[in-house]
Write a protein that holds these residues in place. Structure first.
Motif, mmCIF file in Angstrom:
data_model
loop_
_atom_site.group_PDB
_atom_site.id
_atom_site.type_symbol
_atom_site.label_atom_id
_atom_site.label_comp_id
_atom_site.label_asym_id
_atom_site.label_seq_id
_atom_site.Cartn_x
_atom_site.Cartn_y
_atom_site.Cartn_z
ATOM 1 N N ASP A 170 -2.537 -6.345 -9.531
ATOM 2 C CA ASP A 170 -2.284 -5.501 -8.342
ATOM 3 C C ASP A 170 -3.559 -5.345 -7.639
ATOM 4 O O ASP A 170 -3.281 -5.156 -6.413
ATOM 5 C CB ASP A 170 -1.463 -4.336 -8.824
ATOM 6 N N SER A 171 -4.440 -4.509 -8.361
ATOM 7 C CA SER A 171 -5.781 -4.037 -7.572
ATOM 8 C C SER A 171 -6.436 -5.201 -7.046
ATOM 9 O O SER A 171 -6.910 -4.994 -5.877
ATOM 10 C CB SER A 171 -6.474 -3.301 -8.684
ATOM 11 N N LYS A 218 1.965 -0.115 -15.114
ATOM 12 C CA LYS A 218 0.726 0.237 -15.839
ATOM 13 C C LYS A 218 0.602 -0.010 -17.017
ATOM 14 O O LYS A 218 -0.714 0.330 -17.773
ATOM 15 C CB LYS A 218 0.549 1.618 -15.343
ATOM 16 N N CYS A 230 0.787 -1.308 0.126
ATOM 17 C CA CYS A 230 -0.066 -0.138 0.080
ATOM 18 C C CYS A 230 0.765 1.289 0.131
ATOM 19 O O CYS A 230 0.387 2.234 -0.565
ATOM 20 C CB CYS A 230 -0.901 0.036 1.184
ATOM 21 N N GLY A 232 -7.091 -5.913 -3.029
ATOM 22 C CA GLY A 232 -8.300 -6.071 -2.481
ATOM 23 C C GLY A 232 -8.242 -7.474 -1.666
ATOM 24 O O GLY A 232 -8.896 -7.398 -0.624
ATOM 25 N N ALA A 257 -1.844 -4.133 -13.911
ATOM 26 C CA ALA A 257 -2.490 -3.356 -12.970
ATOM 27 C C ALA A 257 -3.739 -3.729 -12.538
ATOM 28 O O ALA A 257 -4.088 -3.580 -11.215
ATOM 29 C CB ALA A 257 -2.836 -1.986 -13.742
#
Length: 103
Positions: free
Chosen positions: A30-31, A21, A12, A35, A27
């Protein structure tokens, strides 16, 4: 769980490198991984079968960079970040397998 807390907080606090990216679905991976880790920290995890995994393009780039004699700064930055996401994923798998045994 302490390892997961450590690596999750590090993830984080670390900005995603520019290359992350641009390459494959990194991307999104990673997200989703962040989560999942957040959910695990709150005890909301479901099962390891739904845990995201890297796409082929990202895997191939990482393998290429690791075999390159003189990778660029951007490539090194990306692989270092990728290693961090891998540490989070391994901790998640450990946490999920441990919590599965407790239920």
């Amino acid at each position: 769980m302490k390892d997961l807390q450590f690596y999750y907080s590090l993830l984080c606090a670390t900005p995603m490198p520019h290359l992350g990216k641009l390459i494959g679905d990194f991307a999104l991976y990673d997200s989703l991984l962040a989560g999942w880790a957040g959910r695990a920290m709150r005890g909301e995890i479901v099962g390891a079968g739904d845990l995201p995994d890297l796409d082929d393009e990202t895997r191939m780039l990482a393998e290429h960079v690791r075999q390159t004699a003189t990778p660029t700064f951007e490539e090194l930055e990306f692989v270092k970040y990728l290693d961090l996401t891998d540490a989070v994923r391994r901790c998640l798998l450990d946490t999920l397998s441990t919590s599965g045994k407790d239920s």
